[in-house]
Structures are given as C-alpha cells and as structure tokens.
Design a protein around this motif. Structure first.
Motif, PDB file in Angstrom:
ATOM      1  N   GLN A  13       0.847  -1.207   0.000  1.00  0.00           N
ATOM      2  CA  GLN A  13       0.000   0.000   0.000  1.00  0.00           C
ATOM      3  C   GLN A  13       0.881   1.255   0.000  1.00  0.00           C
ATOM      4  N   PRO A  14       0.379   2.371  -0.530  1.00  0.00           N
ATOM      5  CA  PRO A  14       1.226   3.582  -0.632  1.00  0.00           C
ATOM      6  C   PRO A  14       1.825   4.038   0.702  1.00  0.00           C
ATOM      7  N   SER A  15       1.048   3.943   1.799  1.00  0.00           N
ATOM      8  CA  SER A  15       1.583   4.427   3.090  1.00  0.00           C
ATOM      9  C   SER A  15       2.760   3.563   3.557  1.00  0.00           C
ATOM     10  N   VAL A  16       2.673   2.274   3.298  1.00  0.00           N
ATOM     11  CA  VAL A  16       3.766   1.366   3.681  1.00  0.00           C
ATOM     12  C   VAL A  16       4.948   1.546   2.720  1.00  0.00           C
ATOM     13  N   GLN A  17       4.610   1.748   1.437  1.00  0.00           N
ATOM     14  CA  GLN A  17       5.669   1.983   0.438  1.00  0.00           C
ATOM     15  C   GLN A  17       6.517   3.195   0.833  1.00  0.00           C
ATOM     16  N   GLN A  18       5.847   4.233   1.346  1.00  0.00           N
ATOM     17  CA  GLN A  18       6.568   5.444   1.753  1.00  0.00           C
ATOM     18  C   GLN A  18       7.576   5.140   2.870  1.00  0.00           C
ATOM     19  N   VAL A  19       7.160   4.307   3.834  1.00  0.00           N
ATOM     20  CA  VAL A  19       8.060   3.942   4.941  1.00  0.00           C
ATOM     21  C   VAL A  19       9.240   3.123   4.399  1.00  0.00           C
ATOM     22  N   LEU A  20       8.952   2.189   3.486  1.00  0.00           N
ATOM     23  CA  LEU A  20      10.023   1.376   2.895  1.00  0.00           C
ATOM     24  C   LEU A  20      10.999   2.253   2.117  1.00  0.00           C
ATOM     25  N   ASP A  21      10.452   3.237   1.379  1.00  0.00           N
ATOM     26  CA  ASP A  21      11.307   4.129   0.582  1.00  0.00           C
ATOM     27  C   ASP A  21      12.195   4.977   1.491  1.00  0.00           C
ATOM     28  N   ILE A  22      11.591   5.588   2.507  1.00  0.00           N
ATOM     29  CA  ILE A  22      12.356   6.502   3.372  1.00  0.00           C
ATOM     30  C   ILE A  22      13.420   5.744   4.170  1.00  0.00           C
ATOM     31  N   SER A  23      13.121   4.520   4.561  1.00  0.00           N
ATOM     32  CA  SER A  23      14.118   3.737   5.312  1.00  0.00           C
ATOM     33  C   SER A  23      15.254   3.256   4.418  1.00  0.00           C
ATOM     34  N   GLY A  24      15.044   3.296   3.113  1.00  0.00           N
ATOM     35  CA  GLY A  24      16.076   2.825   2.184  1.00  0.00           C
ATOM     36  C   GLY A  24      15.941   1.356   1.836  1.00  0.00           C
ATOM     37  N   LEU A  25      14.950   0.672   2.403  1.00  0.00           N
ATOM     38  CA  LEU A  25      14.826  -0.773   2.160  1.00  0.00           C
ATOM     39  C   LEU A  25      14.517  -1.106   0.697  1.00  0.00           C
ATOM     40  N   THR A  26      13.777  -0.231   0.022  1.00  0.00           N
ATOM     41  CA  THR A  26      13.429  -0.541  -1.374  1.00  0.00           C
ATOM     42  C   THR A  26      14.639  -0.429  -2.299  1.00  0.00           C
ATOM     43  N   LYS A  27      15.603   0.425  -1.929  1.00  0.00           N
ATOM     44  CA  LYS A  27      16.779   0.615  -2.789  1.00  0.00           C
ATOM     45  C   LYS A  27      17.900  -0.364  -2.471  1.00  0.00           C
ATOM     46  N   ALA A  28      17.764  -1.057  -1.342  1.00  0.00           N
ATOM     47  CA  ALA A  28      18.898  -1.844  -0.827  1.00  0.00           C
ATOM     48  C   ALA A  28      19.070  -3.203  -1.495  1.00  0.00           C
ATOM     49  N   ASN A  29      18.149  -3.564  -2.388  1.00  0.00           N
ATOM     50  CA  ASN A  29      18.272  -4.858  -3.089  1.00  0.00           C
ATOM     51  C   ASN A  29      18.350  -6.051  -2.165  1.00  0.00           C
ATOM     52  N   ILE A  30      17.637  -6.000  -1.062  1.00  0.00           N
ATOM     53  CA  ILE A  30      17.706  -7.144  -0.152  1.00  0.00           C
ATOM     54  C   ILE A  30      16.441  -7.996  -0.241  1.00  0.00           C
ATOM     55  N   PHE A  31      15.404  -7.445  -0.825  1.00  0.00           N
ATOM     56  CA  PHE A  31      14.253  -8.261  -1.228  1.00  0.00           C
ATOM     57  C   PHE A  31      13.679  -7.632  -2.488  1.00  0.00           C
ATOM     58  N   THR A  32      12.897  -8.440  -3.226  1.00  0.00           N
ATOM     59  CA  THR A  32      12.317  -7.879  -4.448  1.00  0.00           C
ATOM     60  C   THR A  32      10.902  -7.398  -4.161  1.00  0.00           C
ATOM     61  N   LEU A  33      10.539  -6.318  -4.812  1.00  0.00           N
ATOM     62  CA  LEU A  33       9.191  -5.752  -4.662  1.00  0.00           C
ATOM     63  C   LEU A  33       8.415  -6.010  -5.949  1.00  0.00           C
ATOM     64  N   HIS A  34       7.179  -6.444  -5.808  1.00  0.00           N
ATOM     65  CA  HIS A  34       6.339  -6.702  -6.981  1.00  0.00           C
ATOM     66  C   HIS A  34       5.022  -5.939  -6.823  1.00  0.00           C
ATOM     67  N   PRO A  35       4.484  -5.453  -7.947  1.00  0.00           N
ATOM     68  CA  PRO A  35       3.243  -4.671  -7.837  1.00  0.00           C
ATOM     69  C   PRO A  35       2.049  -5.523  -7.401  1.00  0.00           C
ATOM     70  N   THR A  36       2.059  -6.802  -7.770  1.00  0.00           N
ATOM     71  CA  THR A  36       0.942  -7.683  -7.404  1.00  0.00           C
ATOM     72  C   THR A  36       1.476  -9.024  -6.915  1.00  0.00           C
TER      73      THR A  36
END
Lengths: 240, 117
Positions: B83-106
C-alpha cells in the motif's frame, strides 16, 4: 550463500561498538569524537539500540502539513536496560511526549560527551578495553584506552567488511552501525580515502536501513550544512 | 494483525493483515522465521502486503531480519502489493533501494517471478 560472520547480532550495544571503532591501534580515541557529528551519532546509536531492545518504537508522521513526514519516537517500555548511557536517554524520552527524532538528536547532543564516557566505562568494566592514564610534563593528563584482546573490535570490522565487500545482507544492528560509523567519520579510521570512495555506493545502499537512523543521518547532514553556511558567512563578513 | 501462510511448490505465500507495530512485529518475526526455515532450500517467501496498513520501525526490522535469514539460508524474500503508506516507509528507510528483497506490484507478479504454478 553468504558467510555466517554477519548472521548474529553481537553481544555489544551500538554505542559501545561505535566507541570501540573510534579507538585506534594505540588506544587513542579518534579526534572525530569531539565533533558534533560523532556526538549526534552517539545519540542515534542510543535511540536505535533502545528500539532494538524493545523500549522505543518509531513511525513516520506528517508533522507539518504538506511537508515530508518525519520519524517520531515514543516509549513503549520504561524499564531500564542496565546500561547507563541507554538508561539516561530512555529516562529523558520517557519524561517527554512523542517527539521527532531530529529534535531528540539536537536536544541530547550536549549529553554526548557523558554518553561516550559511560560507554567507555562499560567497555572497561566488561574487560574489552583498559584505561591507561599518564602525566605529560607532570601536569597534563593523557588517557589511552588500549583494546585488551581485540576480539570485539576485530569482529566488528570483519562484519562491516563482509557486508560492504562480501555482499552479506546486514542485520538491523550492522546496517545502523555502518551508517553511524560513516556519518560520524569513524569509518575513515580503518578504510582509506580511496577505499571509502569505492565503497560509497554500497555504503549508501546498506547503511541506516531504519527510519530512526535515517533521521539521525539527516540531522547530522543538516548540522554540517548549517556550520558550513555559518563559516561561509563569517568568511564573507571578514573579507567584506 | 493477522498472519496466514499458504504453502505452494517452492513458495511460502504469507498474507499479513493490519498493523505491523512493535508488538505485532515480535509475533510476525517468530512466525515468519519459522516458516522460512521450514521451507525447502531455494524457496521464495512472498509477503502479500495488500492488507498491511501500517509499518513502524520495528516492522521494518522484521523485514530486514527476514531478508538476512533468507539470504543466509539460501532462500529469497519478495514483498508484493504494498500500500502507498507502507511503500513510503520502505522508501524513506532505504529498504526498497537496498536490493535485499524484491518488490512486486501484485501477488500474481511475485508468484510468476518465483516460478510458482
């Protein structure tokens, strides 16, 4: 599969490990420990450690409407952890309302020398470092903190190298340690300038994967920018 | 918070509903670590985050701890339908850029990437 070097969270707190990394091979504390960035990193280490120990939690909140959200922190368990530096920070936060991490970083930085002293005392009490005091010219006192068997320091450095060079996923502890060691200047103690430059993308990728640590990084960057601006203004006034 | 785990060939499909705050993260870490360790080597744990409405800093540590454990044990972690609110937390923490797990839209995209039937 990654090595198991970085699998476990070490039996040493973030503040203790950051202080340990700031001690050179001769037991001399790095001059970076007197910088504001190190002081703020010490505060950050305490805040994150208290989160790791289940005393604090944090979330993002929109404090100013329309502005980017900021991390706020609050107490979920007031019971002391038994480490003087952490318990001092916990008691300060417990006496206040939910407050942005940035505010705590600025507010507690004046206590950083005391927090550093408490961490060094605890490292001595645990037999990790010793204290050697000498008089120079019969008057000036010099202090050194030689590392006793070096295991903890060696392990911390190996974990950092394993993550930055060996591609291990960091634990929450190690991710924050790398971030704080980088922003406080401690990482430059054991990596050359060239190595740091080469490792920079990896450091940026894996460090401070935590909203509290990211906020402390931001506060340190902001402080450095403010000081640079003040210096530039002062230089301009002097020249003008 | 509710957690349900569905086992498929080569995939542990985990659905987390509600808030991942400090208390919930203790339970989530315990359950998900156990599920990860009991899955066959090479398996992918997919977290269906479509009903996950909130993540605190403790919840982020759960994800990082899982990613670490997955790498160490030769498995992998994917997070889907955030969800967008959770995505924002993941983005700000750097987890989405860190390549430690993959993110999928669905979840379907995550299942397809994992080669799950």
């Amino acid at each position: 599969m990654a090595s198991n070097l970085t699998d476990k969270t070490p039996d040493i707190s973030l503040i203790e490990e950051l202080c340990l990394l700031a001690i050179d091979d001769n037991g001399v504390i790095s001059p970076v420990t007197s910088d504001a960035a190190f002081g703020m990193s010490i505060v950050g280490a305490c805040l994150v450690e208290l989160c790791l120990r289940g005393r604090l939690d944090a979330e993002l909140r929109e404090i100013v409407p329309g502005a980017p959200p900021r991390a706020v922190v609050w107490v979920i368990d007031r019971s002391p952890v038994g480490e003087p530096a952490l318990d001092y920070v916990l008691s300060e936060i417990a006496a206040a309302d939910v407050t942005p991490v940035v505010d705590w970083t600025y507010r507690l930085v004046s206590a950083a020398p005391n927090l550093l002293g408490m961490a060094l005392q605890r490292l001595q009490a645990r037999g990790i470092i010793a204290l050697q005091e000498k008089l120079i010219l019969w008057v000036l006192k010099s202090r050194r903190y030689p590392v006793i068997d070096g295991r903890e320091l060696r392990e911390a450095k190996l974990r950092i190298v394993d993550i930055l060079i060996g591609n291990s996923v960091p634990t929450p502890h190690d991710s924050v340690l790398i971030g704080l060691a980088q922003t406080s200047g401690v990482l430059a103690q054991f990596f050359s300038e060239g190595e740091l430059r080469r490792l920079r993308p990896k450091i940026d990728e894996v460090s401070s994967l935590d909203i509290v640590a990211k906020e402390v990084d931001w506060a340190i960057g902001d402080e450095i920018r403010r000081r640079a601006q003040a210096l530039a203004l002062a230089a301009g006034a002097y020249i003008g | 918070m509710d957690i349900s785990i569905e086992q498929r060939v080569g995939v542990e499909l985990v659905r987390i509903e509600g808030k991942l705050d400090f208390q919930a993260s203790i339970e989530a870490t315990e359950k998900l670590m156990a599920a990860l360790q009991s899955s066959p080597p090479g398996a992918t744990m997919i977290i269906d985050a479509s009903a996950l409405s909130y993540v605190s800093s403790a919840g982020l540590r759960t994800l990082l701890t899982l990613a670490k454990s997955a790498q160490t044990s030769g498995r992998s972690l994917a997070v889907a339908a955030v969800q967008p609110s959770v995505q924002q937390v993941l983005d700000i923490s750097g987890l989405t850029k860190a390549n430690i797990f993959t993110l999928h839209p669905t979840v379907d995209a995550a299942l397809q990437a994992a080669g799950a039937p």
